[in-house]
Design an enzyme around this catalytic site. Sequence first.
Site, PDB file in Angstrom:
ATOM      1  N   SER A 272       0.621  -1.121  -0.135  1.00 20.71           N
ATOM      2  CA  SER A 272       0.022  -0.146   0.322  1.00 20.71           C
ATOM      3  C   SER A 272       0.701   1.415   0.484  1.00 20.71           C
ATOM      4  CB  SER A 272      -0.936  -0.330   1.033  1.00 20.71           C
ATOM      5  OG  SER A 272      -0.311   0.064   2.639  1.00 20.71           O
ATOM      6  N   HIS A 302      -1.838  -8.908   1.468  1.00 23.73           N
ATOM      7  CA  HIS A 302      -1.539  -7.820   2.166  1.00 23.73           C
ATOM      8  C   HIS A 302      -2.386  -7.153   3.971  1.00 23.73           C
ATOM      9  CE1 HIS A 302       0.040  -4.104   3.328  1.00 23.73           C
ATOM     10  NE2 HIS A 302      -0.080  -2.806   2.403  1.00 23.73           N
ATOM     11  N   HIS A 356       7.086 -13.257  10.115  1.00 21.90           N
ATOM     12  CA  HIS A 356       6.558 -11.811   8.874  1.00 21.90           C
ATOM     13  C   HIS A 356       8.014 -11.656   8.460  1.00 21.90           C
ATOM     14  CE1 HIS A 356       7.258  -7.083   8.966  1.00 21.90           C
ATOM     15  NE2 HIS A 356       5.362  -7.268   9.132  1.00 21.90           N
ATOM     16  N   ARG A 365       2.537  -4.461  17.831  1.00 17.25           N
ATOM     17  CA  ARG A 365       1.471  -3.355  16.960  1.00 17.25           C
ATOM     18  C   ARG A 365       0.467  -4.827  18.090  1.00 17.25           C
ATOM     19  NH1 ARG A 365       1.225  -3.203  10.843  1.00 17.25           N
ATOM     20  NH2 ARG A 365       3.269  -5.050  11.686  1.00 17.25           N
ATOM     21  N   ASP A 411      -2.296  -8.584  13.020  1.00 19.06           N
ATOM     22  CA  ASP A 411      -3.098  -9.229  12.285  1.00 19.06           C
ATOM     23  C   ASP A 411      -3.234 -10.424  12.986  1.00 19.06           C
ATOM     24  OD1 ASP A 411      -3.310  -7.938   9.506  1.00 19.06           O
ATOM     25  OD2 ASP A 411      -1.674  -9.180   9.042  1.00 19.06           O
TER      26      ASP A 411
END
Length: 473
Positions: A272, A302, A356, A365, A411
């Site tokens: 993005s 994504h 990741h 996060r 996520d």
Amino acid sequence: MRTARFAMLSRCSGLSLRCASTASPIVEELRAALVKKNAEDMVLIKDLKKNHDGDAIGASTVGAAYGGMRGITGLVYEPSLLDPVEGIRFRGLSIPECQEKLPKGTTGQEPLPEAMLWLLLTGEVPTAEQAKALNAELHRRADKEVISRAQKTVAALPKGTHPMTEFSAGVLALQTDSKFAQAYSDGVANKSNYWEYALEDSLNLISRSPHVAAMIYNRLRTGKVELAAESRPELDWASNFANMMGFQSEEFWDCMRLYLSIHVDHEGGNVSAHTTTLVASALSDPYLSFSAGLNGLAGPLHGLANQEVLKYLFGMQELCRADKVDFKDEATAEKALTKYTWNLLNSGRVVPGYGHAVLRKTDPRYTCQRDFCMRHFPDDELFQLVNTIYKIMPGILTEHGKTKNPYPNVDAHSGVLLQHYGMTEQVYYTVLFGVSRQIGVLSGVIWDRLQGRPLERPKSITTEALAKRFLKK
């Protein structure tokens, strides 16, 4: 001199940038901070280009060329940098540091996304007064007439259209008010002032897109492309967005502040961010560029990852219920989930939310979302499931030996918070991601124009050419 130049641009283009700036001291202050930061950075940039122009900062290999350019350092992107151990740093600040230093809302304890915007643009932590003034400016820019164009565009799309398609189309409908595109068409935009038009467009887009996104959410729930509740100028950016979607819980508002702050950016190489800045390098305006970035974010590899995690979690939950596993009995839950996980891995599948491309430790996060759950709903069954998986998974994946990073990413947790507060429409989650991510990628676009970056045009090669070079008989 600067006032005269703005007046000239205003007369030539009809954009009245100077008038808008005079009416909004916070934007003038923001411009001044950007100019000051750029002057400081240009000293470093000139030195780097003069004395180190030929120095290598990375290496390209055949494997990297075929592997999606993974690991190739080939971009300069100012807002954030991803450290493989410490995670994302926003202008040098880690997520815990941002949570500590950035201004908070009047209720709750999570940082304001508009404060994060100031940080990414200027490199400085804003005062509470600056964050409040910037929020007021965003409210002022939420032009109802322009937003209504996007509303009509979304309403014209067939029912059942994916929310990300609707959001991308809505952003393109907002583009009809682009100051950058108008100034370029009028011949008054040039390399020295591109950034000012990009800033104007970006602030307008950030002010208006949450209205469009909230309408899309309401369409998903009721079929009507309208706000569930009217915008409230006394609310901060995140809580007003939640309010327009119909959520009145102040605890959820704080959850949204956290969610929208930690998803703003993840350096410049992800799909993005890279797509947005790539398209903008062709001097496409911020609306066109961000819409392109949204289309990349909509991809399953994504922005859709948290949906895949929820599917996995719900599957695990069903298995536990079928076997009458008590989540409060930690030892029993760990034993059952370990068995289910090995069955999954031995079938050739992966565990969604773990691993990741860059990180080699638990994503910060993930950690801050886990801390939020521990404070607000530690007994939530889905959270307990995620928390137990977190305790066993790194060991299982390390023993399995097929992942470089056995730790969870963002996520693995984000969907749990949304589910708890009643936002159960998983198909909408990527729109939330997009509402947040614009803050980072548009900051990157502004800085690319401010620093005069050229059209991005890397060199490609063919398999035939590589074979001739490396496979000579």
